[in-house]
Design a protein around this motif. Structure first.
Motif, PDB file in Angstrom:
ATOM      1  N   GLU A   2      66.335  67.841  68.620  1.00  0.00           N
ATOM      2  CA  GLU A   2      66.037  69.160  68.386  1.00  0.00           C
ATOM      3  C   GLU A   2      66.121  70.035  69.489  1.00  0.00           C
ATOM      4  OE1 GLU A   2      63.372  69.865  65.135  1.00  0.00           O
ATOM      5  OE2 GLU A   2      63.736  68.110  63.951  1.00  0.00           O
ATOM      6  N   VAL A   3      67.123  70.883  69.768  1.00  0.00           N
ATOM      7  CA  VAL A   3      66.896  71.889  71.028  1.00  0.00           C
ATOM      8  C   VAL A   3      68.165  72.790  70.675  1.00  0.00           C
ATOM      9  CG1 VAL A   3      68.548  70.251  72.277  1.00  0.00           C
ATOM     10  CG2 VAL A   3      67.120  71.796  73.416  1.00  0.00           C
ATOM     11  N   ALA A   4      67.779  74.183  70.958  1.00  0.00           N
ATOM     12  CA  ALA A   4      68.603  75.143  70.816  1.00  0.00           C
ATOM     13  C   ALA A   4      69.421  75.338  72.141  1.00  0.00           C
ATOM     14  CB  ALA A   4      67.896  76.401  70.717  1.00  0.00           C
ATOM     15  N   GLU A   9      77.302  74.600  76.191  1.00  0.00           N
ATOM     16  CA  GLU A   9      76.324  73.773  76.854  1.00  0.00           C
ATOM     17  C   GLU A   9      76.440  72.342  76.147  1.00  0.00           C
ATOM     18  OE1 GLU A   9      72.778  76.550  78.281  1.00  0.00           O
ATOM     19  OE2 GLU A   9      72.820  75.900  76.258  1.00  0.00           O
ATOM     20  N   GLN A  10      76.341  71.432  76.873  1.00  0.00           N
ATOM     21  CA  GLN A  10      76.221  69.823  76.516  1.00  0.00           C
ATOM     22  C   GLN A  10      74.692  69.433  76.831  1.00  0.00           C
ATOM     23  OE1 GLN A  10      78.812  68.129  75.425  1.00  0.00           O
ATOM     24  NE2 GLN A  10      77.153  66.646  75.067  1.00  0.00           N
ATOM     25  N   VAL A  11      74.314  68.496  75.969  1.00  0.00           N
ATOM     26  CA  VAL A  11      73.161  67.662  75.945  1.00  0.00           C
ATOM     27  C   VAL A  11      73.339  66.305  76.650  1.00  0.00           C
ATOM     28  CG1 VAL A  11      70.970  67.027  75.018  1.00  0.00           C
ATOM     29  CG2 VAL A  11      71.958  69.235  74.487  1.00  0.00           C
ATOM     30  N   LEU A  12      72.616  65.938  77.459  1.00  0.00           N
ATOM     31  CA  LEU A  12      73.014  64.675  78.062  1.00  0.00           C
ATOM     32  C   LEU A  12      71.605  63.827  78.052  1.00  0.00           C
ATOM     33  CD1 LEU A  12      74.639  65.188  81.336  1.00  0.00           C
ATOM     34  CD2 LEU A  12      75.773  64.769  79.204  1.00  0.00           C
ATOM     35  N   ILE A  55      70.235  69.713  79.864  1.00  0.00           N
ATOM     36  CA  ILE A  55      71.235  70.671  79.230  1.00  0.00           C
ATOM     37  C   ILE A  55      72.148  70.882  80.614  1.00  0.00           C
ATOM     38  CG2 ILE A  55      71.939  72.956  78.188  1.00  0.00           C
ATOM     39  CD1 ILE A  55      69.258  72.366  76.674  1.00  0.00           C
ATOM     40  N   THR A  56      73.456  70.692  80.316  1.00  0.00           N
ATOM     41  CA  THR A  56      74.531  71.222  81.236  1.00  0.00           C
ATOM     42  C   THR A  56      75.489  71.965  80.773  1.00  0.00           C
ATOM     43  OG1 THR A  56      75.624  70.403  83.176  1.00  0.00           O
ATOM     44  CG2 THR A  56      75.883  69.077  81.012  1.00  0.00           C
ATOM     45  N   GLU A  65      64.703  68.969  81.098  1.00  0.00           N
ATOM     46  CA  GLU A  65      63.619  68.933  80.204  1.00  0.00           C
ATOM     47  C   GLU A  65      62.382  68.860  80.918  1.00  0.00           C
ATOM     48  OE1 GLU A  65      62.374  66.444  76.319  1.00  0.00           O
ATOM     49  OE2 GLU A  65      62.900  65.479  77.886  1.00  0.00           O
ATOM     50  N   THR A  66      61.282  69.875  80.651  1.00  0.00           N
ATOM     51  CA  THR A  66      60.008  69.813  81.706  1.00  0.00           C
ATOM     52  C   THR A  66      59.102  68.756  81.246  1.00  0.00           C
ATOM     53  OG1 THR A  66      59.242  71.462  79.939  1.00  0.00           O
ATOM     54  CG2 THR A  66      60.384  72.405  81.860  1.00  0.00           C
TER      55      THR A  66
END
Length: 86
Positions: A2-4, A9-12, A55-56, A65-66
């Motif tokens: 779950e991320v806005a 944008e693409q999530v890896l 996210i890229t 991610e922190t």
């Protein structure tokens, strides 16, 4: 996951295993957007590993991610992981 995200944008998924790119974003697993979450199916070996999400996009640098790396243990059979962006 779950991320806005913003349009384009693409999530890896990237991590300590060869299957997750050995921490190299360009070799990470691209996740797919479903109606409410980002997801990916990956075959992983049994054992412990570390991972993170990033996210890229084509117009901005990678945003990792922190926080500390996440840890997971794969056991025989199917393992499902459900996370929220930190």
């Amino acid at each position: 996951l779950e991320v806005a995200t913003n349009w384009g944008e693409q999530v890896l998924l990237v991590g300590s295993l060869e299957e997750l790119g050995n921490w190299k974003p360009e070799r990470g697993k691209r996740m797919k957007w479903n109606p409410t979450v980002w997801s990916v199916v990956v075959e992983l070996p049994i054992g412990k590993f570390q991972y993170k999400y990033l996210i890229t996009s084509k117009v901005s640098p990678c945003r990792w991610e922190t926080g500390a790396n996440r840890w997971e243990t794969i056991i025989p059979g199917r393992t499902s992981i459900s996370d929220s962006w930190e």
